[in-house]
Design a protein around this motif. Structure first.
Motif, short mmCIF file in Angstrom:
data_model
loop_
_atom_site.label_atom_id
_atom_site.label_comp_id
_atom_site.label_asym_id
_atom_site.label_seq_id
_atom_site.Cartn_x
_atom_site.Cartn_y
_atom_site.Cartn_z
N MET A 150 0.75 -1.20 0.06
CA MET A 150 -0.13 -0.02 -0.04
C MET A 150 1.03 1.34 0.08
O MET A 150 0.57 2.35 -0.66
N ARG A 151 1.89 1.33 0.55
CA ARG A 151 2.96 2.33 0.92
C ARG A 151 3.44 2.55 -0.62
O ARG A 151 3.36 3.86 -1.10
N ALA A 152 3.84 1.74 -1.31
CA ALA A 152 4.51 1.98 -2.71
C ALA A 152 3.42 2.49 -3.64
O ALA A 152 3.74 3.05 -4.53
N PHE A 153 2.14 1.95 -3.25
CA PHE A 153 1.06 2.51 -4.26
C PHE A 153 0.65 3.84 -3.80
O PHE A 153 0.72 4.78 -5.02
N LEU A 154 0.64 4.15 -2.75
CA LEU A 154 0.46 5.51 -2.30
C LEU A 154 1.71 6.60 -2.66
O LEU A 154 1.36 7.93 -2.77
N ASP A 155 3.12 6.03 -2.57
CA ASP A 155 4.06 7.10 -2.43
C ASP A 155 3.91 8.19 -3.70
O ASP A 155 4.13 9.49 -3.57
N PRO A 156 3.68 7.93 -4.99
CA PRO A 156 3.76 9.00 -5.87
C PRO A 156 2.33 9.76 -6.05
O PRO A 156 2.18 10.40 -7.13
N LEU A 157 1.39 9.28 -5.30
CA LEU A 157 0.17 10.04 -5.51
C LEU A 157 -0.14 11.08 -4.99
O LEU A 157 0.76 11.89 -4.27
N GLU A 158 -0.94 12.18 -5.79
CA GLU A 158 -1.15 13.58 -5.47
C GLU A 158 -2.61 13.87 -5.27
O GLU A 158 -3.65 12.89 -5.69
N CYS A 159 -3.11 14.84 -4.21
CA CYS A 159 -4.35 14.99 -3.86
C CYS A 159 -4.89 16.37 -3.97
O CYS A 159 -3.99 17.34 -4.01
N VAL A 160 -6.24 16.77 -4.46
CA VAL A 160 -6.53 17.97 -4.29
C VAL A 160 -7.26 18.50 -3.18
O VAL A 160 -8.31 17.88 -2.81
N HIS A 161 -6.61 19.62 -2.78
CA HIS A 161 -7.16 20.27 -1.24
C HIS A 161 -7.80 21.32 -1.55
O HIS A 161 -7.61 22.09 -2.53
N ASP A 162 -9.18 21.47 -0.86
CA ASP A 162 -10.01 22.26 -1.28
C ASP A 162 -10.56 23.17 -0.10
O ASP A 162 -11.39 22.54 0.63
N ALA A 163 -10.55 24.27 0.23
CA ALA A 163 -10.82 25.28 1.22
C ALA A 163 -12.42 25.00 1.21
O ALA A 163 -12.97 25.48 2.55
N THR A 164 -13.03 24.75 0.00
CA THR A 164 -14.65 24.64 0.33
C THR A 164 -15.29 23.57 1.11
O THR A 164 -16.47 23.20 1.46
N LEU A 165 -14.14 22.63 1.40
CA LEU A 165 -14.48 21.51 2.42
C LEU A 165 -14.31 21.69 3.81
O LEU A 165 -14.49 20.81 4.58
N ILE A 166 -14.21 22.77 4.19
CA ILE A 166 -13.99 23.28 5.59
C ILE A 166 -15.20 23.02 6.11
O ILE A 166 -16.29 23.61 5.56
N LYS A 167 -15.64 22.01 7.08
CA LYS A 167 -16.97 21.82 7.63
C LYS A 167 -17.78 22.96 8.12
O LYS A 167 -17.03 23.52 9.16
N GLY A 168 -18.80 23.16 7.72
CA GLY A 168 -19.77 24.33 8.36
C GLY A 168 -19.38 25.76 7.61
O GLY A 168 -19.77 26.83 8.17
N ILE A 169 -18.55 25.91 6.62
CA ILE A 169 -18.05 27.05 5.95
C ILE A 169 -19.22 27.71 5.25
O ILE A 169 -19.55 28.98 5.25
N GLU A 170 -20.31 26.81 5.19
CA GLU A 170 -21.51 27.45 4.61
C GLU A 170 -22.27 28.26 5.57
O GLU A 170 -23.28 29.10 5.15
N LYS A 171 -22.02 28.02 7.03
CA LYS A 171 -22.99 28.94 7.85
C LYS A 171 -21.85 30.20 8.28
O LYS A 171 -22.55 31.04 8.71
N ARG A 172 -20.82 30.39 7.38
CA ARG A 172 -20.41 31.79 7.89
C ARG A 172 -20.70 32.64 6.81
O ARG A 172 -21.51 32.71 5.74
N ASP A 173 -20.38 33.97 7.28
CA ASP A 173 -20.86 35.21 6.37
C ASP A 173 -20.44 34.89 4.86
O ASP A 173 -19.28 34.77 4.67
N PRO A 174 -21.40 34.95 4.12
CA PRO A 174 -20.94 34.84 2.62
C PRO A 174 -19.83 35.52 2.12
O PRO A 174 -19.24 34.98 1.09
N ALA A 175 -19.90 36.74 2.61
CA ALA A 175 -18.54 37.69 2.01
C ALA A 175 -17.45 37.13 2.45
O ALA A 175 -16.31 37.02 1.71
N HIS A 176 -17.31 36.58 3.71
CA HIS A 176 -16.16 35.91 4.30
C HIS A 176 -15.61 34.60 3.42
O HIS A 176 -14.77 34.32 3.15
#
Ligand code: SIN
Length: 305
Positions: A150-176
């Motif tokens: 599994m380590r050898a499979f994962l070693d070369p991989l890359e991921c997309v990180h996304d601030a819109t996945l912050i839990k509860g972000i939709e409850k914050r001030d829309p301008a923020h």
């Protein structure tokens, strides 16, 4: 004063006593603390309730350059001191605080930026009667306990990180929220990273990742579900139960953490965070690749690499 360092858990955590954090540290004390930090990953200092914001900043600088928090909306920064992020349930300038629900899913600070934080020093100024604990996961252990295949499979991989996945972000001030999105477009990081000081590998996974480059959406979702579950298994966790005056310093280069909502959120919680700037730009912007859907984005990024 005599410094003592007492481990608090197997996965991470040690309590440090005998440090006067209101004064500049001599080199030997600083080196002792720094080595203890690399070893124990999370350090706990108690009795800092009287620390001024300026002293908090000065103490934090012993562990690295401070982040100016350009990735954050200005309203969540300490007035006049952008090195300090306010994480609080208390209203800010008469409005509900945008950080009142910060940290509610597993995350690695600023992994949604090209320069994830090196670490952070979080000072508890006010807390609810009970609860509001923070959990830290040791991601060296979660990497090292995977099979070699599994380590050898994962070693070369890359991921997309996304601030819109912050839990509860939709409850914050829309301008923020709009400002957070503008400042933090999706970014790609390696899934396995090498700690620049210890040389150990760890998983850079958390709940703010939208996909794995080159895998189908279904494959990536399944694999991320497994990795997040594995990485946050109880045996890899240090749980901090706050007292007013605690400073917790964590190494963000081999951990993730979560701020539990295990408290009455009508009660005041006020935390001041100095973030240590990441030493390296380890990410690249995902938005440079045009794609119509998430599925095709993950494939298009892989094809462009
Ligand atoms: C953070 O996620 O940086 C803050 C954690 C907390 O508020 O407990």
């Amino acid at each position: 004063m005599m410094i003592s360092i007492t481990p608090l858990g197997y996965a991470a955590g040690a309590e440090v006593t005998g440090v006067d954090f209101t004064q500049p540290l001599d080199n030997s004390t600083r080196d002792t603390l720094y080595s203890a930090w690399l070893k124990h990953i999370v350090l706990v200092f108690k009795g800092a309730e009287q620390l001024t914001p300026e002293q908090h900043i000065a103490f934090s600088r012993n562990f690295g350059k401070l982040d100016g928090h350009e990735s954050q909306v200005p309203e969540t920064l300490y007035p006049g001191l952008p090195e300090i992020l306010l994480i609080t349930t208390k209203p800010i300038q008469g409005k509900p605080s945008s950080s009142r629900n910060a940290g509610r899913n597993w995350h690695t600070d600023l992994s949604y930026s090209t320069r994830p934080a090196k670490g952070a020093l979080l000072l508890c100024k006010e807390k609810p009667e009970v609860g509001s604990d923070t959990l830290f996961a040791n991601h060296y252990l979660s990497y090292e306990t995977l099979s070699p295949t599994m380590r050898a499979f994962l070693d070369p991989l890359e991921c997309v990180h996304d601030a819109t996945l912050i839990k509860g972000i939709e409850k914050r001030d829309p301008a923020h929220v709009a400002e957070m999105k503008r400042r933090n477009p999706p970014v790609i990081h390696p899934l396995v990273r090498v700690h620049p000081e210890t040389g150990r590998k760890s998983l850079l996974v958390n709940e703010r990742i939208s996909g794995i480059v080159g895998l189908t959406d279904e494959e990536g979702t399944m694999l991320l579900r497994f990795l997040n579950q594995h990485a946050t298994a109880q045996e890899f966790i240090y749980r901090h139960r706050w007292s007013v005056g605690d400073i917790v310093l964590w190494d963000n280069r081999c951990t993730s953490h979560i701020a539990l909502a295990d408290f009455d959120t009508n009660q005041a919680r006020l935390m001041l965070r100095c973030s240590l700037e990441g030493e390296v730009v380890s990410g690249r912007l995902a938005e440079r690749v045009e794609a119509e859907s998430k599925e095709s984005l993950l494939q298009a990024i892989a094809a462009a690499a």
